[in-house]
Design a protein around this motif. Sequence first.
Motif, PDB file in Angstrom:
ATOM      1  N   ALA A 133       2.541  22.977 -18.523  1.00  0.00           N
ATOM      2  CA  ALA A 133       3.798  23.243 -19.227  1.00  0.00           C
ATOM      3  C   ALA A 133       4.404  21.953 -19.778  1.00  0.00           C
ATOM      4  O   ALA A 133       4.877  21.915 -20.913  1.00  0.00           O
ATOM      5  CB  ALA A 133       4.783  23.943 -18.298  1.00  0.00           C
ATOM      6  N   ILE A 134       4.366  20.882 -18.997  1.00  0.00           N
ATOM      7  CA  ILE A 134       4.902  19.594 -19.457  1.00  0.00           C
ATOM      8  C   ILE A 134       4.102  19.088 -20.649  1.00  0.00           C
ATOM      9  O   ILE A 134       4.664  18.660 -21.658  1.00  0.00           O
ATOM     10  CB  ILE A 134       4.897  18.563 -18.301  1.00  0.00           C
TER      11      ILE A 134
ATOM     12  N   PRO B 178       7.599  16.746 -32.537  1.00  0.00           N
ATOM     13  CA  PRO B 178       7.106  15.774 -33.528  1.00  0.00           C
ATOM     14  C   PRO B 178       7.646  14.370 -33.254  1.00  0.00           C
ATOM     15  O   PRO B 178       8.443  13.816 -34.021  1.00  0.00           O
ATOM     16  CB  PRO B 178       7.641  16.334 -34.849  1.00  0.00           C
ATOM     17  N   ILE B 179       7.224  13.816 -32.152  1.00  0.00           N
ATOM     18  CA  ILE B 179       7.714  12.503 -31.741  1.00  0.00           C
ATOM     19  C   ILE B 179       6.532  11.581 -31.461  1.00  0.00           C
ATOM     20  O   ILE B 179       5.419  12.031 -31.218  1.00  0.00           O
ATOM     21  CB  ILE B 179       8.614  12.599 -30.492  1.00  0.00           C
ATOM     22  N   VAL B 180       6.813  10.306 -31.465  1.00  0.00           N
ATOM     23  CA  VAL B 180       5.806   9.307 -31.115  1.00  0.00           C
ATOM     24  C   VAL B 180       5.834   9.125 -29.599  1.00  0.00           C
ATOM     25  O   VAL B 180       6.891   9.150 -28.984  1.00  0.00           O
ATOM     26  CB  VAL B 180       6.116   7.970 -31.826  1.00  0.00           C
ATOM     27  N   GLY B 181       4.675   8.948 -29.001  1.00  0.00           N
ATOM     28  CA  GLY B 181       4.617   8.694 -27.563  1.00  0.00           C
ATOM     29  C   GLY B 181       4.606   9.946 -26.721  1.00  0.00           C
ATOM     30  O   GLY B 181       5.122   9.938 -25.603  1.00  0.00           O
ATOM     31  N   GLN B 182       4.009  11.010 -27.220  1.00  0.00           N
ATOM     32  CA  GLN B 182       3.969  12.260 -26.470  1.00  0.00           C
ATOM     33  C   GLN B 182       3.270  12.080 -25.122  1.00  0.00           C
ATOM     34  O   GLN B 182       3.755  12.586 -24.111  1.00  0.00           O
ATOM     35  CB  GLN B 182       3.233  13.339 -27.271  1.00  0.00           C
ATOM     36  N   MET B 183       2.146  11.363 -25.113  1.00  0.00           N
ATOM     37  CA  MET B 183       1.403  11.173 -23.869  1.00  0.00           C
ATOM     38  C   MET B 183       2.217  10.363 -22.861  1.00  0.00           C
ATOM     39  O   MET B 183       2.242  10.690 -21.670  1.00  0.00           O
ATOM     40  CB  MET B 183       0.061  10.493 -24.137  1.00  0.00           C
ATOM     41  N   ALA B 184       2.881   9.326 -23.327  1.00  0.00           N
ATOM     42  CA  ALA B 184       3.673   8.493 -22.423  1.00  0.00           C
ATOM     43  C   ALA B 184       4.840   9.284 -21.835  1.00  0.00           C
ATOM     44  O   ALA B 184       5.123   9.188 -20.629  1.00  0.00           O
ATOM     45  CB  ALA B 184       4.186   7.258 -23.156  1.00  0.00           C
ATOM     46  N   LEU B 185       5.499  10.068 -22.658  1.00  0.00           N
ATOM     47  CA  LEU B 185       6.614  10.879 -22.156  1.00  0.00           C
ATOM     48  C   LEU B 185       6.129  11.940 -21.168  1.00  0.00           C
ATOM     49  O   LEU B 185       6.775  12.167 -20.137  1.00  0.00           O
ATOM     50  CB  LEU B 185       7.354  11.523 -23.319  1.00  0.00           C
ATOM     51  N   ALA B 186       5.006  12.581 -21.479  1.00  0.00           N
ATOM     52  CA  ALA B 186       4.456  13.572 -20.554  1.00  0.00           C
ATOM     53  C   ALA B 186       4.069  12.912 -19.231  1.00  0.00           C
ATOM     54  O   ALA B 186       4.295  13.473 -18.160  1.00  0.00           O
ATOM     55  CB  ALA B 186       3.254  14.271 -21.174  1.00  0.00           C
ATOM     56  N   ALA B 187       3.512  11.705 -19.300  1.00  0.00           N
ATOM     57  CA  ALA B 187       3.141  10.987 -18.079  1.00  0.00           C
ATOM     58  C   ALA B 187       4.372  10.628 -17.256  1.00  0.00           C
ATOM     59  O   ALA B 187       4.366  10.770 -16.031  1.00  0.00           O
ATOM     60  CB  ALA B 187       2.351   9.730 -18.429  1.00  0.00           C
TER      61      ALA B 187
ATOM     62  N   PRO C 136      -3.165  13.637 -14.966  1.00  0.00           N
ATOM     63  CA  PRO C 136      -4.159  13.755 -16.029  1.00  0.00           C
ATOM     64  C   PRO C 136      -4.046  15.049 -16.828  1.00  0.00           C
ATOM     65  O   PRO C 136      -4.252  15.059 -18.042  1.00  0.00           O
ATOM     66  CB  PRO C 136      -5.498  13.695 -15.290  1.00  0.00           C
ATOM     67  N   VAL C 137      -3.706  16.136 -16.180  1.00  0.00           N
ATOM     68  CA  VAL C 137      -3.586  17.412 -16.887  1.00  0.00           C
ATOM     69  C   VAL C 137      -2.389  17.384 -17.836  1.00  0.00           C
ATOM     70  O   VAL C 137      -2.481  17.849 -18.975  1.00  0.00           O
ATOM     71  CB  VAL C 137      -3.487  18.584 -15.885  1.00  0.00           C
ATOM     72  N   ALA C 138      -1.276  16.830 -17.396  1.00  0.00           N
ATOM     73  CA  ALA C 138      -0.097  16.743 -18.268  1.00  0.00           C
ATOM     74  C   ALA C 138      -0.397  15.916 -19.506  1.00  0.00           C
ATOM     75  O   ALA C 138      -0.031  16.300 -20.623  1.00  0.00           O
ATOM     76  CB  ALA C 138       1.080  16.143 -17.507  1.00  0.00           C
ATOM     77  N   VAL C 139      -1.083  14.801 -19.332  1.00  0.00           N
ATOM     78  CA  VAL C 139      -1.423  13.952 -20.473  1.00  0.00           C
ATOM     79  C   VAL C 139      -2.443  14.649 -21.375  1.00  0.00           C
ATOM     80  O   VAL C 139      -2.328  14.626 -22.603  1.00  0.00           O
ATOM     81  CB  VAL C 139      -1.942  12.581 -19.993  1.00  0.00           C
ATOM     82  N   ALA C 140      -3.451  15.286 -20.776  1.00  0.00           N
ATOM     83  CA  ALA C 140      -4.496  15.939 -21.570  1.00  0.00           C
ATOM     84  C   ALA C 140      -3.943  17.062 -22.437  1.00  0.00           C
ATOM     85  O   ALA C 140      -4.395  17.252 -23.574  1.00  0.00           O
ATOM     86  CB  ALA C 140      -5.591  16.477 -20.649  1.00  0.00           C
ATOM     87  N   PHE C 141      -2.969  17.801 -21.952  1.00  0.00           N
ATOM     88  CA  PHE C 141      -2.451  18.918 -22.734  1.00  0.00           C
ATOM     89  C   PHE C 141      -1.536  18.490 -23.881  1.00  0.00           C
ATOM     90  O   PHE C 141      -1.177  19.308 -24.716  1.00  0.00           O
ATOM     91  CB  PHE C 141      -1.783  19.957 -21.825  1.00  0.00           C
ATOM     92  N   THR C 142      -1.179  17.220 -23.942  1.00  0.00           N
ATOM     93  CA  THR C 142      -0.455  16.758 -25.131  1.00  0.00           C
ATOM     94  C   THR C 142      -1.392  16.645 -26.326  1.00  0.00           C
ATOM     95  O   THR C 142      -0.938  16.566 -27.457  1.00  0.00           O
ATOM     96  CB  THR C 142       0.207  15.382 -24.904  1.00  0.00           C
ATOM     97  N   TRP C 143      -2.697  16.649 -26.077  1.00  0.00           N
ATOM     98  CA  TRP C 143      -3.669  16.528 -27.157  1.00  0.00           C
ATOM     99  C   TRP C 143      -3.811  17.816 -27.954  1.00  0.00           C
ATOM    100  O   TRP C 143      -4.595  17.871 -28.900  1.00  0.00           O
ATOM    101  CB  TRP C 143      -5.019  16.104 -26.608  1.00  0.00           C
ATOM    102  N   VAL C 144      -3.056  18.852 -27.585  1.00  0.00           N
ATOM    103  CA  VAL C 144      -3.068  20.091 -28.376  1.00  0.00           C
ATOM    104  C   VAL C 144      -2.611  19.792 -29.801  1.00  0.00           C
ATOM    105  O   VAL C 144      -3.140  20.346 -30.763  1.00  0.00           O
ATOM    106  CB  VAL C 144      -2.171  21.161 -27.712  1.00  0.00           C
ATOM    107  N   SER C 145      -1.636  18.912 -29.916  1.00  0.00           N
ATOM    108  CA  SER C 145      -1.205  18.517 -31.267  1.00  0.00           C
ATOM    109  C   SER C 145      -1.979  17.272 -31.666  1.00  0.00           C
ATOM    110  O   SER C 145      -1.985  16.270 -30.965  1.00  0.00           O
ATOM    111  CB  SER C 145       0.300  18.251 -31.308  1.00  0.00           C
ATOM    112  N   ASN C 146      -2.655  17.379 -32.770  1.00  0.00           N
ATOM    113  CA  ASN C 146      -3.463  16.296 -33.304  1.00  0.00           C
ATOM    114  C   ASN C 146      -3.473  16.441 -34.818  1.00  0.00           C
ATOM    115  O   ASN C 146      -2.871  17.381 -35.342  1.00  0.00           O
ATOM    116  CB  ASN C 146      -4.873  16.334 -32.695  1.00  0.00           C
TER     117      ASN C 146
END
Length: 176
Positions: free
Chosen positions: A50-51, A59-68, A79-89
């Motif tokens: 969910a995170i 639409p922001i910069v640093g999605q992975m860092a914020l999710a982490a 790792p799962v929270a960071v990996a699911f931010t890759w849905v937007s590419n």
Amino acid sequence: MPRRLFKKIQKRIPDKGKLSTQWYLRPFNALLHDPGLWSIHRRGVTKAVAIGLFFAMLPIVGQMALAALVALWVRVNLPVAVAFTWVSNPLTFVPIYYPAYKLGALLLGLPRQDPGDAQMSIEWLAAELATIWKPLFLGCGILAVVVAAIGFTALNLTWRMAAVNRLNRRRRNRAR
């Protein structure tokens, strides 16, 4: 089934030992040793999904860092929270953000800025950003909450159904 899938995902991401040697993660070393950030259990993984999905829709910069950072704060699978931010590419940019913009424009009662014959490019986006940012961020915020809730619920139900099926299979095998 879900646990095996997430174990496969986690094998492709650097482990906590390798992460703790990185200079930019030294301030978080004490937090990275928390077993809740690496364990694969239903509650931690569903919240992490969910995170990740929430930040993927923004639409922001640093999605992975914020999710982490949120995963560290909430103490769910990092790792799962960071990996699911890759849905937007770059491939999913238009299918995610254009409908979100249209939703925001509809809710704000603004006329939609259709690109028409204009080429969707960085230059076009920079020129139009002053007029589209409010509906875009409103639509993306709503989309982020909805997609995160759907992802959490769908994975939670799938995980529970897999656990119940596994339990029923064990009971049937014992009865034989």
